[in-house]
Design an enzyme around this catalytic site. Structure first.
Site, PDB file in Angstrom:
ATOM      1  N   VAL A  48      39.509   7.031 -51.914  1.00  0.00           N
ATOM      2  CA  VAL A  48      40.493   6.525 -52.700  1.00  0.00           C
ATOM      3  C   VAL A  48      39.308   7.261 -54.226  1.00  0.00           C
ATOM      4  O   VAL A  48      39.022   6.115 -54.565  1.00  0.00           O
ATOM      5  CB  VAL A  48      41.450   4.769 -52.889  1.00  0.00           C
ATOM      6  CG1 VAL A  48      42.211   5.236 -54.619  1.00  0.00           C
ATOM      7  CG2 VAL A  48      41.791   4.420 -51.794  1.00  0.00           C
ATOM      8  N   GLU A  49      40.263   8.371 -54.773  1.00  0.00           N
ATOM      9  CA  GLU A  49      39.202   7.939 -56.491  1.00  0.00           C
ATOM     10  C   GLU A  49      40.342   7.878 -57.193  1.00  0.00           C
ATOM     11  O   GLU A  49      41.242   7.528 -57.095  1.00  0.00           O
ATOM     12  CB  GLU A  49      39.417  10.006 -56.246  1.00  0.00           C
ATOM     13  CG  GLU A  49      38.297  10.556 -55.020  1.00  0.00           C
ATOM     14  CD  GLU A  49      38.322  11.988 -55.276  1.00  0.00           C
ATOM     15  OE1 GLU A  49      37.353  12.597 -54.593  1.00  0.00           O
ATOM     16  OE2 GLU A  49      38.886  12.827 -55.811  1.00  0.00           O
ATOM     17  N   CYS A  58      34.982   4.414 -51.409  1.00  0.00           N
ATOM     18  CA  CYS A  58      35.330   5.517 -50.340  1.00  0.00           C
ATOM     19  C   CYS A  58      35.861   4.749 -49.470  1.00  0.00           C
ATOM     20  O   CYS A  58      35.712   3.549 -49.210  1.00  0.00           O
ATOM     21  CB  CYS A  58      33.122   5.521 -49.574  1.00  0.00           C
ATOM     22  SG  CYS A  58      32.177   5.963 -51.298  1.00  0.00           S
ATOM     23  N   GLU A  60      34.985   4.243 -46.095  1.00  0.00           N
ATOM     24  CA  GLU A  60      34.361   2.886 -45.030  1.00  0.00           C
ATOM     25  C   GLU A  60      34.445   1.516 -45.839  1.00  0.00           C
ATOM     26  O   GLU A  60      34.845   0.410 -45.524  1.00  0.00           O
ATOM     27  CB  GLU A  60      33.217   3.604 -44.889  1.00  0.00           C
ATOM     28  CG  GLU A  60      32.804   4.223 -44.132  1.00  0.00           C
ATOM     29  CD  GLU A  60      32.550   5.897 -45.263  1.00  0.00           C
ATOM     30  OE1 GLU A  60      31.637   6.876 -44.519  1.00  0.00           O
ATOM     31  OE2 GLU A  60      33.047   5.860 -45.397  1.00  0.00           O
ATOM     32  N   CYS A 102      27.662   6.894 -47.093  1.00  0.00           N
ATOM     33  CA  CYS A 102      26.764   7.776 -48.185  1.00  0.00           C
ATOM     34  C   CYS A 102      25.929   6.248 -48.314  1.00  0.00           C
ATOM     35  O   CYS A 102      25.973   5.381 -47.582  1.00  0.00           O
ATOM     36  CB  CYS A 102      27.774   8.142 -49.159  1.00  0.00           C
ATOM     37  SG  CYS A 102      28.742   6.471 -50.038  1.00  0.00           S
ATOM     38  N   CYS A 105      28.095   2.921 -48.375  1.00  0.00           N
ATOM     39  CA  CYS A 105      28.715   2.451 -47.257  1.00  0.00           C
ATOM     40  C   CYS A 105      28.113   2.280 -46.226  1.00  0.00           C
ATOM     41  O   CYS A 105      28.178   0.972 -45.289  1.00  0.00           O
ATOM     42  CB  CYS A 105      29.615   3.817 -46.757  1.00  0.00           C
ATOM     43  SG  CYS A 105      30.899   4.325 -47.737  1.00  0.00           S
TER      44      CYS A 105
END
Length: 149
Positions: A48-49, A58, A60, A102, A105
């Site tokens: 979700v940006e 992110c 995760e 990342c 996450c």
């Protein structure tokens, strides 16, 4: 815990399906994650940006939030067994480079893995196949809840 190819493929399929629900108007990179708990339940999340970028979530992180907010985590005593992650252009998750969690996450996943005493398998999906690893290999010498006691 050992997993069959069918279990792996089902979790990756769940991550790919989750990626279709991503809100990624800025990067145009849709990520999906699927988390398998010890009772066989699967919780998914998509990235979700946010226009401020730093407030983006992110996939995760969204999935872990789902586990914690639903009560599933407490009911299963935090037994995270497996994670699948995929990403790519809209409608093309898993068709590009292999996507791994990342650093942020990895730390978020480590938190719930340490609480449950697990070292989940992590399947990272991409066009060249599935990279299989363990969370402890992605985040060696991790800092977690045990370090605060």
């Amino acid at each position: 815990m050992t997993f069959s190819t069918q279990q792996r493929d089902a979790l990756i399929a769940a991550a790919r399906e989750a990626a279709t629900r991503a809100y990624a108007p800025y990067s145009k990179f849709h990520v999906g994650a699927a988390l398998l708990l010890a009772d066989g339940s699967v919780v998914t999340g998509a990235n979700v940006e946010n226009a401020s970028y730093g407030l983006s979530l992110c996939a995760e992180t969204v999935a872990v939030s789902g586990i914690l907010s639903s009560g599933t985590f407490r009911e299963q005593n935090g037994k995270l067994e497996a994670v699948a992650v995929t990403g790519g252009a809209p409608g093309a998750a898993g068709q590009g480079d292999t996507v791994t969690p990342c650093g942020r996450c990895r730390q978020i996943l480590n938190e719930i893995a340490q609480i449950g005493g697990t070292d989940p398998v992590v399947w990272c999906d991409g066009a060249e196949g599935v990279l299989e690893t363990r969370l402890s290999e992605l985040l060696p010498h991790a800092f977690g809840p045990a370090n605060l006691l």
